[in-house]
Design an enzyme around this catalytic site. Structure first.
Site, PDB file in Angstrom:
ATOM      1  N   ARG A  25       0.842  -1.212   0.000  1.00 22.63           N
ATOM      2  CA  ARG A  25       0.000   0.000   0.000  1.00 22.63           C
ATOM      3  C   ARG A  25       0.871   1.254   0.000  1.00 22.63           C
ATOM      4  O   ARG A  25       0.553   2.258  -0.625  1.00 22.63           O
ATOM      5  CB  ARG A  25      -0.973   0.005   1.187  1.00 22.63           C
ATOM      6  CG  ARG A  25      -1.748   1.327   1.312  1.00 22.63           C
ATOM      7  CD  ARG A  25      -3.055   1.227   2.088  1.00 22.63           C
ATOM      8  NE  ARG A  25      -2.945   0.540   3.357  1.00 22.63           N
ATOM      9  CZ  ARG A  25      -2.308   1.010   4.439  1.00 22.63           C
ATOM     10  NH1 ARG A  25      -1.703   2.176   4.412  1.00 22.63           N
ATOM     11  NH2 ARG A  25      -2.264   0.294   5.551  1.00 22.63           N
ATOM     12  N   TYR A  31     -15.742  16.821 -16.695  1.00 21.15           N
ATOM     13  CA  TYR A  31     -16.057  15.389 -16.856  1.00 21.15           C
ATOM     14  C   TYR A  31     -17.123  14.989 -15.821  1.00 21.15           C
ATOM     15  O   TYR A  31     -16.948  15.221 -14.630  1.00 21.15           O
ATOM     16  CB  TYR A  31     -14.787  14.556 -16.673  1.00 21.15           C
ATOM     17  CG  TYR A  31     -15.077  13.089 -16.510  1.00 21.15           C
ATOM     18  CD1 TYR A  31     -15.499  12.320 -17.590  1.00 21.15           C
ATOM     19  CD2 TYR A  31     -14.976  12.474 -15.268  1.00 21.15           C
ATOM     20  CE1 TYR A  31     -15.799  10.986 -17.441  1.00 21.15           C
ATOM     21  CE2 TYR A  31     -15.265  11.133 -15.110  1.00 21.15           C
ATOM     22  CZ  TYR A  31     -15.676  10.396 -16.198  1.00 21.15           C
ATOM     23  OH  TYR A  31     -15.981   9.072 -16.040  1.00 21.15           O
ATOM     24  N   ASP A  84      -6.865  18.610 -15.921  1.00 17.93           N
ATOM     25  CA  ASP A  84      -7.217  17.254 -16.367  1.00 17.93           C
ATOM     26  C   ASP A  84      -6.827  17.180 -17.839  1.00 17.93           C
ATOM     27  O   ASP A  84      -7.484  17.752 -18.703  1.00 17.93           O
ATOM     28  CB  ASP A  84      -8.728  17.023 -16.161  1.00 17.93           C
ATOM     29  CG  ASP A  84      -9.167  15.612 -16.577  1.00 17.93           C
ATOM     30  OD1 ASP A  84      -8.407  14.940 -17.296  1.00 17.93           O
ATOM     31  OD2 ASP A  84     -10.280  15.203 -16.177  1.00 17.93           O
ATOM     32  N   LYS A 121      -7.602   5.745 -20.044  1.00 17.53           N
ATOM     33  CA  LYS A 121      -7.872   6.135 -21.418  1.00 17.53           C
ATOM     34  C   LYS A 121      -6.624   5.928 -22.294  1.00 17.53           C
ATOM     35  O   LYS A 121      -6.266   4.813 -22.566  1.00 17.53           O
ATOM     36  CB  LYS A 121      -8.401   7.567 -21.445  1.00 17.53           C
ATOM     37  CG  LYS A 121      -9.485   7.850 -20.375  1.00 17.53           C
ATOM     38  CD  LYS A 121     -10.757   7.055 -20.575  1.00 17.53           C
ATOM     39  CE  LYS A 121     -11.712   7.094 -19.387  1.00 17.53           C
ATOM     40  NZ  LYS A 121     -12.093   8.423 -18.905  1.00 17.53           N
TER      41      LYS A 121
HETATM   42  C1  LIG Z   1     -12.574   8.960 -17.722  1.00 16.27           C
HETATM   43  C2  LIG Z   1     -12.230  10.330 -17.305  1.00 16.27           C
HETATM   44  C3  LIG Z   1     -12.039  10.641 -15.955  1.00 16.27           C
HETATM   45  C4  LIG Z   1     -12.255   9.638 -14.840  1.00 16.27           C
HETATM   46  O1  LIG Z   1     -11.346   8.589 -14.887  1.00 16.27           O
HETATM   47  P1  LIG Z   1     -11.677   7.089 -14.370  1.00 16.27           P
HETATM   48  O2  LIG Z   1     -10.404   6.373 -14.670  1.00 16.27           O
HETATM   49  O3  LIG Z   1     -12.861   6.609 -15.141  1.00 16.27           O
HETATM   50  O4  LIG Z   1     -11.974   7.186 -12.914  1.00 16.27           O
HETATM   51  C5  LIG Z   1     -11.686  11.942 -15.644  1.00 16.27           C
HETATM   52  N1  LIG Z   1     -11.535  12.885 -16.587  1.00 16.27           N
HETATM   53  C6  LIG Z   1     -11.718  12.620 -17.895  1.00 16.27           C
HETATM   54  C7  LIG Z   1     -11.541  13.710 -18.896  1.00 16.27           C
HETATM   55  C8  LIG Z   1     -12.079  11.338 -18.294  1.00 16.27           C
HETATM   56  O5  LIG Z   1     -12.272  11.084 -19.586  1.00 16.27           O
END
Ligand SMILES: *Cc1c(COP(=O)(O)O)cnc(C)c1O
Length: 374
Positions: free
Chosen positions: A47, A99, A171, A196
């Site tokens: 952890r 998001y 982000d 992603k």
């Molecule tokens: C998918 C996504 C998230 C969240 O990520 P997870 O891995 O699904 O928790 C945050 N910001 C953007 C722009 C995303 O496409």
């Protein structure tokens, strides 16, 4: 060193014991202590840290040109760690089209501890006006945004924030470090859903925060990561590191295909509007050109004949799979408003596309046959 080289080498080391060229997955949760009480491997308990997570955090740091990185079990967990690190009562400014999963997290889970203002991030004056002196602690940027691909000016927002000591986190999930470098544009932190483009194959969940400076806030974030334990498993770290090796190459392919699809749709008589920052007709084109080296693999478009037409096109496509998420090698399409639920502000005539790496002519041929159905 250039990104292509960093992506391949910064997350891998030849195994000292077996000489395996690819770093093995260390599943052990615990690590041996020496007679003198030290931990010769540098690890105590998974952890707190683990060889695979350390490898992932290293490559994330190097790719972004930051000082350190924390890997999380999801993108939302990365966002949550930053929100948790803020003092109760802090005010956060975020884009109205943030998001939707993170928007729900901050508005629902953090509603008792944080104040939040959602504003239009294409309007710098609106951001300035939302600042509450001494109380606003964080400006959250997401550009290009989801699903309208709105572009906000990272440099301009960071210079507003710097005047009043507000932290900026970007982000950068859609652009990736290959096309957009928020730390170099003035941001303090960069956040990713590595689920992603980093993973890149739609088979591993993860998130990351990368910091420009290892300061007191960063120590708090690191503490939240290791003490609350929202960490990725060693296997997930391995998978993400593996995906990252081809990230720069894949991003160039995604952007190449997306630009061509955007241009094709832009000229199609059944299409009302295409949202892609690489089109000169896009409202954020000039800003995108000034802060991105290419425009990414995500686009949205609306159909002149509304929701029925949008659903018909999605249902008629053969190569594009109808599914949420993005950033994999396979092309995905989704009717975004119905995924976002009742609070959605997304037009019902809109389809969001994650453009994959299939051969471009095959993708366009598929779109052509689906649009001909209308
Ligand atoms: C998918 C996504 C998230 C969240 O990520 P997870 O891995 O699904 O928790 C945050 N910001 C953007 C722009 C995303 O496409």
């Amino acid at each position: 060193m250039k990104l292509d080289t960093i992506a391949i080498h910064a997350g891998n080391s030849t195994d000292a014991y077996s000489k395996a060229v690819i770093q093995p997955i260390t599943l052990s949760t615990t690590f041996e202590r020496s007679d003198d009480g030290s931990y010769p491997g540098g690890f105590t308990y998974t952890r707190a840290s683990n060889p695979n997570r350390q490898a992932l955090e290293n490559v994330l740091t190097q790719l972004e040109g930051g000082e350190d990185a924390c890997a999380f079990s999801s993108g939302n967990a990365a966002g949550a760690a930053l929100f948790q690190s803020l003092e109760p009562g802090s005010h956060v400014i975020a884009p109205g089209d943030m998001y939707h999963g993170l928007k729900a997290l901050i508005a629902e889970v953090f509603s008792n501890t944080l104040q939040i203002s959602f504003v239009d991030f294409t309007n710098i004056e609106a951001i300035k006006k939302a600042i509450i002196p001494y109380t606003t602690k964080l400006i959250w940027i997401e550009t290009p945004s989801n699903p309208l691909l709105k572009v906000s000016d990272i440099r301009a927002i960071c210079s507003v924030a710097k005047e009043t000591d507000i932290i900026v986190c970007c982000d950068n999930t859609f652009a990736s470090p290959v096309f957009q470098r928020p730390l170099e544009l003035g941001a303090d932190l960069v956040m990713y859903s590595t689920t992603k483009y980093f993973g890149g194959h739609s088979d591993v969940l993860g998130g990351g925060l990368i910091t420009k400076e290892s300061n007191a806030l960063w120590e708090k974030i690191r503490n939240i990561q290791t003490l609350s334990g929202s960490v990725p498993a060693p296997f997930d770290c391995y998978m993400t590191v593996r995906g990252i090796k081809t990230l720069p190459h894949r991003m160039r392919g995604h952007a190449f295909n997306a630009q061509r699809i955007a241009e094709y749709l832009h000229l199609h008589s059944k299409v009302e509007h295409v949202f892609y920052p690489g089109l000169p007709s896009h409202a954020g084109y000039e800003i995108a050109r000034s802060q991105m080296s290419a425009f990414g693999g995500m686009l949205s478009f609306t159909l002149k004949d509304g929701e029925t037409a949008a659903r018909k096109v999605a249902n008629s496509l053969k190569l594009f799979t109808q599914a949420t998420s993005l950033g994999g090698v396979e092309s995905l399409i989704e009717h975004r408003a119905s995924v976002e639920g009742p609070q959605t502000t997304t037009p019902f005539s809109l389809l969001r596309v994650s453009v994959g790496l299939e051969f471009i002519d095959d993708l366009i041929e598929d779109l052509e046959q689906a649009l001909n159905f209308l």
